[in-house]
Design a protein around this motif. Structure first.
Motif, PDB file in Angstrom:
ATOM      1  N   ARG A  63       0.825  -1.208   0.000  1.00  0.00           N
ATOM      2  CA  ARG A  63       0.000   0.000   0.000  1.00  0.00           C
ATOM      3  C   ARG A  63       0.860   1.260   0.000  1.00  0.00           C
ATOM      4  NH1 ARG A  63      -2.049  -3.268   3.821  1.00  0.00           N
ATOM      5  NH2 ARG A  63      -1.669  -1.885   5.560  1.00  0.00           N
ATOM      6  N   VAL A  64       2.125   1.095   0.390  1.00  0.00           N
ATOM      7  CA  VAL A  64       3.081   2.195   0.458  1.00  0.00           C
ATOM      8  C   VAL A  64       4.360   1.762  -0.242  1.00  0.00           C
ATOM      9  CG1 VAL A  64       4.638   3.378   2.078  1.00  0.00           C
ATOM     10  CG2 VAL A  64       2.199   3.240   2.594  1.00  0.00           C
ATOM     11  N   LEU A  65       4.924   2.666  -1.011  1.00  0.00           N
ATOM     12  CA  LEU A  65       6.221   2.429  -1.654  1.00  0.00           C
ATOM     13  C   LEU A  65       7.223   3.413  -1.083  1.00  0.00           C
ATOM     14  CD1 LEU A  65       8.126   1.249  -3.852  1.00  0.00           C
ATOM     15  CD2 LEU A  65       7.146   2.956  -5.428  1.00  0.00           C
ATOM     16  N   ILE A  66       8.347   2.892  -0.591  1.00  0.00           N
ATOM     17  CA  ILE A  66       9.455   3.739  -0.152  1.00  0.00           C
ATOM     18  C   ILE A  66      10.490   3.711  -1.261  1.00  0.00           C
ATOM     19  CG2 ILE A  66      11.326   4.048   1.512  1.00  0.00           C
ATOM     20  CD1 ILE A  66       9.519   2.703   3.613  1.00  0.00           C
ATOM     21  N   LEU A  67      10.828   4.897  -1.752  1.00  0.00           N
ATOM     22  CA  LEU A  67      11.785   5.028  -2.851  1.00  0.00           C
ATOM     23  C   LEU A  67      13.063   5.700  -2.396  1.00  0.00           C
ATOM     24  CD1 LEU A  67       9.733   6.347  -5.909  1.00  0.00           C
ATOM     25  CD2 LEU A  67      10.812   4.103  -5.661  1.00  0.00           C
ATOM     26  N   GLY A  68      14.183   5.056  -2.656  1.00  0.00           N
ATOM     27  CA  GLY A  68      15.477   5.701  -2.512  1.00  0.00           C
ATOM     28  C   GLY A  68      15.901   6.217  -3.880  1.00  0.00           C
ATOM     29  N   SER A  69      17.092   6.730  -3.966  1.00  0.00           N
ATOM     30  CA  SER A  69      17.597   7.205  -5.257  1.00  0.00           C
ATOM     31  C   SER A  69      18.373   6.087  -5.952  1.00  0.00           C
ATOM     32  CB  SER A  69      18.471   8.446  -5.072  1.00  0.00           C
ATOM     33  OG  SER A  69      19.464   8.201  -4.088  1.00  0.00           O
ATOM     34  N   MET A  70      19.465   5.655  -5.335  1.00  0.00           N
ATOM     35  CA  MET A  70      20.338   4.594  -5.861  1.00  0.00           C
ATOM     36  C   MET A  70      21.104   4.030  -4.674  1.00  0.00           C
ATOM     37  SD  MET A  70      21.733   2.756  -8.273  1.00  0.00           S
ATOM     38  CE  MET A  70      21.058   3.451  -9.761  1.00  0.00           C
ATOM     39  N   PRO A  71      21.226   2.696  -4.560  1.00  0.00           N
ATOM     40  CA  PRO A  71      21.980   2.139  -3.440  1.00  0.00           C
ATOM     41  C   PRO A  71      23.423   2.642  -3.409  1.00  0.00           C
ATOM     42  CG  PRO A  71      20.769   0.411  -4.591  1.00  0.00           C
ATOM     43  CD  PRO A  71      20.672   1.658  -5.426  1.00  0.00           C
ATOM     44  N   GLY A  72      23.924   2.847  -2.203  1.00  0.00           N
ATOM     45  CA  GLY A  72      25.306   3.262  -2.020  1.00  0.00           C
ATOM     46  C   GLY A  72      26.258   2.077  -2.147  1.00  0.00           C
ATOM     47  N   ILE A  73      27.525   2.368  -2.005  1.00  0.00           N
ATOM     48  CA  ILE A  73      28.569   1.358  -2.172  1.00  0.00           C
ATOM     49  C   ILE A  73      28.372   0.173  -1.218  1.00  0.00           C
ATOM     50  CG2 ILE A  73      31.040   0.905  -1.907  1.00  0.00           C
ATOM     51  CD1 ILE A  73      31.516   3.781  -2.947  1.00  0.00           C
ATOM     52  N   ALA A  74      28.077   0.457   0.065  1.00  0.00           N
ATOM     53  CA  ALA A  74      27.895  -0.630   1.038  1.00  0.00           C
ATOM     54  C   ALA A  74      26.715  -1.517   0.657  1.00  0.00           C
ATOM     55  CB  ALA A  74      27.699  -0.067   2.442  1.00  0.00           C
ATOM     56  N   SER A  75      25.628  -0.909   0.200  1.00  0.00           N
ATOM     57  CA  SER A  75      24.448  -1.681  -0.199  1.00  0.00           C
ATOM     58  C   SER A  75      24.717  -2.493  -1.454  1.00  0.00           C
ATOM     59  CB  SER A  75      23.260  -0.746  -0.424  1.00  0.00           C
ATOM     60  OG  SER A  75      22.868  -0.174   0.794  1.00  0.00           O
ATOM     61  N   LEU A  76      25.377  -1.884  -2.426  1.00  0.00           N
ATOM     62  CA  LEU A  76      25.701  -2.612  -3.657  1.00  0.00           C
ATOM     63  C   LEU A  76      26.620  -3.794  -3.370  1.00  0.00           C
ATOM     64  CD1 LEU A  76      26.183   0.432  -6.042  1.00  0.00           C
ATOM     65  CD2 LEU A  76      24.329  -1.261  -6.149  1.00  0.00           C
ATOM     66  N   SER A  77      27.580  -3.587  -2.494  1.00  0.00           N
ATOM     67  CA  SER A  77      28.514  -4.646  -2.129  1.00  0.00           C
ATOM     68  C   SER A  77      27.801  -5.802  -1.424  1.00  0.00           C
ATOM     69  CB  SER A  77      29.620  -4.083  -1.238  1.00  0.00           C
ATOM     70  OG  SER A  77      30.493  -5.082  -0.835  1.00  0.00           O
TER      71      SER A  77
END
Length: 173
Positions: A18-32
């Protein structure tokens, strides 16, 4: 500096959303780590744990399931971009490719509100939602709100103040 081309993750969503949380782009730690909001100082998971009453030390897949069971979906505005480092301010604007929101909202019609984790996500999504309003009236009624970034780079606001702002998403669940 040479910017690296980075890609976001698939959305975390199911038919209960029912709700969408949007970030911009994952950071280095998240991508790793291949996990949303993986930086240990990012306030996202502590805020979600507080709002939805779960232990933030749960494994990643269990935390995602807690969000989905609460009606929350996660995604990013950008599908790909070039960026040096993790900061949104380092994103090369001309390199941005947005995710396909028309198809996403068609697949998940129960989503009534979008909460953007920070200004970059809000700016890019509202611009895209304005464009999509001409094609799909669903975007007219969509609640879109910017929330303070949970990133450790946004240290000017305390955790407690961020939590107060983030509580507004509970009104849509």
């Amino acid at each position: 500096m040479v910017e690296a081309r980075v890609s976001s993750f698939a959305p975390v969503v199911d038919e209960r959303a029912r709700v969408l949380i949007l970030g911009s782009m994952p950071g280095i730690a998240s991508l790793s780590a291949q996990e949303y909001y993986a930086h240990p100082r990012n306030a996202f998971w502590p805020i979600m744990g507080t709002l939805f009453q779960f232990d933030v030390t749960l494994g990643y897949s269990a935390r995602l399931e807690k969000l989905k069971a609460s009606g929350v979906a996660l995604w990013d505005v950008l599908q790909q971009c070039e960026r040096d480092g993790s900061l949104d301010s380092s994103i090369v604007t001309s390199s941005q490719q947005l995710n396909s929101f028309a198809a996403f909202f068609q697949a998940y019609p129960g989503i009534q509100a979008v909460f953007c984790n920070g200004n970059k996500a809000y700016q890019e999504f509202t611009r895209e939602a304005q464009r999509l309003k001409t094609e799909d009236s669903r975007f007219e009624a969509l609640h879109i709100q910017s929330l303070p970034s949970t990133s450790p780079a946004h240290a000017s606001m305390t955790f407690e103040k961020k939590l107060i702002e983030w509580r507004s998403l509970l009104l849509f669940l």
